[in-house]
Enzyme design. Structure first.
Site, PDB file in Angstrom:
ATOM      1  CG  HIS A  19      -1.931  -1.010   1.364  1.00  0.00           C
ATOM      2  ND1 HIS A  19      -2.110  -1.776   2.501  1.00  0.00           N
ATOM      3  CD2 HIS A  19      -2.876  -1.425   0.478  1.00  0.00           C
ATOM      4  CE1 HIS A  19      -3.123  -2.610   2.321  1.00  0.00           C
ATOM      5  NE2 HIS A  19      -3.599  -2.420   1.096  1.00  0.00           N
ATOM      6  CE  LYS A  43     -14.497  -5.575   3.133  1.00  0.00           C
ATOM      7  NZ  LYS A  43     -13.374  -5.196   2.275  1.00  0.00           N
ATOM      8  NE  ARG A  92      -2.618  -7.476  -4.479  1.00  0.00           N
ATOM      9  CZ  ARG A  92      -3.370  -7.866  -3.479  1.00  0.00           C
ATOM     10  NH1 ARG A  92      -2.869  -7.944  -2.263  1.00  0.00           N
ATOM     11  NH2 ARG A  92      -4.623  -8.214  -3.668  1.00  0.00           N
ATOM     12  CB  SER A 130      -4.436  -6.498   4.623  1.00  0.00           C
ATOM     13  OG  SER A 130      -4.047  -5.252   4.121  1.00  0.00           O
TER      14      SER A 130
HETATM   15  O1  PNS Z   1      -9.041  -2.710   0.202  1.00  0.00           O
HETATM   16  P1  PNS Z   1     -10.362  -3.204  -0.297  1.00  0.00           P
HETATM   17  O2  PNS Z   1     -11.114  -3.932   0.802  1.00  0.00           O
HETATM   18  O3  PNS Z   1     -10.240  -4.011  -1.552  1.00  0.00           O
HETATM   19  O4  PNS Z   1     -11.228  -1.891  -0.660  1.00  0.00           O
HETATM   20  C1  PNS Z   1     -12.520  -1.999  -1.169  1.00  0.00           C
HETATM   21  C2  PNS Z   1     -13.222  -0.626  -1.196  1.00  0.00           C
HETATM   22  C3  PNS Z   1     -13.209   0.015   0.181  1.00  0.00           C
HETATM   23  C4  PNS Z   1     -12.497   0.278  -2.169  1.00  0.00           C
HETATM   24  C5  PNS Z   1     -14.666  -0.865  -1.709  1.00  0.00           C
HETATM   25  O5  PNS Z   1     -15.269  -1.853  -0.941  1.00  0.00           O
HETATM   26  C6  PNS Z   1     -15.549   0.393  -1.656  1.00  0.00           C
HETATM   27  O6  PNS Z   1     -15.328   1.319  -2.381  1.00  0.00           O
HETATM   28  N1  PNS Z   1     -16.567   0.390  -0.770  1.00  0.00           N
HETATM   29  C7  PNS Z   1     -17.452   1.523  -0.589  1.00  0.00           C
HETATM   30  C8  PNS Z   1     -18.859   1.200  -1.028  1.00  0.00           C
HETATM   31  C9  PNS Z   1     -19.059   1.486  -2.503  1.00  0.00           C
HETATM   32  O7  PNS Z   1     -18.867   2.572  -2.985  1.00  0.00           O
HETATM   33  N2  PNS Z   1     -19.472   0.421  -3.251  1.00  0.00           N
HETATM   34  C10 PNS Z   1     -19.683   0.506  -4.673  1.00  0.00           C
HETATM   35  C11 PNS Z   1     -18.384   0.488  -5.457  1.00  0.00           C
HETATM   36  S1  PNS Z   1     -18.252  -0.912  -6.437  1.00  0.00           S
END
Ligand code: PNS
Length: 172
Positions: A19, A43, A92, A130
């Site tokens: 990150h 989560k 990645r 993570s």
């Molecule tokens: O590190 P991660 O868990 O892959 O991040 C995922 C994240 C936080 C980017 C994604 O879950 C998110 O944007 N959640 C917010 C809700 C949202 O906007 N959902 C619609 C987008 S597809």
């Protein structure tokens, strides 16, 4: 002046050097980068949002144009609120692509103005996640060089606390 602000969203439970590598790359091309932590207790995270804010703030303090924030609800709404023009996400390996494509296209549908920009972290972090960090650390493996020092300290403290809580439960 036209400032280009970007959001780097994620769960960051915990922040890894992968990150951080992406944050360094993003900070080079955007005027301002906001590392945005999703406040999503469903989560069942290892670290609270406040702990994650603290760790990311410490790890990014040398970047003048990086700030840390939290959000809930739709990412596109947070981006609009922050006046951001782009979302930064890391890819990645090919296995990340499908999930990232779905999110990018959904976010584009929700907000046509916002662009998702993908960057690749250094190859040495291409297998770091993570989830793996937590798994390896819990089982006693070394994560040296894969997470910032403060994260390693917090992981050690958390694992020691969990082990103590478990042994006390067994005694009761
Ligand atoms: O590190 P991660 O868990 O892959 O991040 C995922 C994240 C936080 C980017 C994604 O879950 C998110 O944007 N959640 C917010 C809700 C949202 O906007 N959902 C619609 C987008 S597809």
């Amino acid at each position: 002046m036209n400032i280009v602000k970007a959001i780097y969203p994620g769960t960051f439970d915990p922040l890894t050097n992968g990150h951080l590598d992406l944050i360094a790359r993003g900070a080079k091309i955007f005027d301002h980068l906001i590392v945005a932590i999703l406040r999503n207790e469903s989560k069942n995270p290892l670290f609270s949002v406040a702990e994650r804010v603290e760790m990311i703030t410490a790890a990014t303090k040398s970047f003048e144009n990086v700030s840390v924030a939290t959000f809930d609800g739709l990412l596109v709404d947070f981006a609009k609120q922050q006046n951001a023009k782009a979302l930064l996400r890391g890819i990645r390996a090919i296995s990340d692509y499908e999930y990232e494509l779905q999110m990018a296209l959904m976010n584009r549908r929700l907000s046509g103005e916002l662009e998702t920009v993908f960057m690749m972290p250094a190859e040495k972090y291409s297998y770091v996640s993570s989830r793996l960090i937590k798994n390896v650390f819990r089982l006693g493996g070394s994560v040296d060089g894969l997470v910032p020092p403060m994260v390693a300290e917090r992981l050690a403290a958390r694992v020691a606390k969990d082990a103590k809580d478990e042994s006390q439960t067994e005694i009761q």
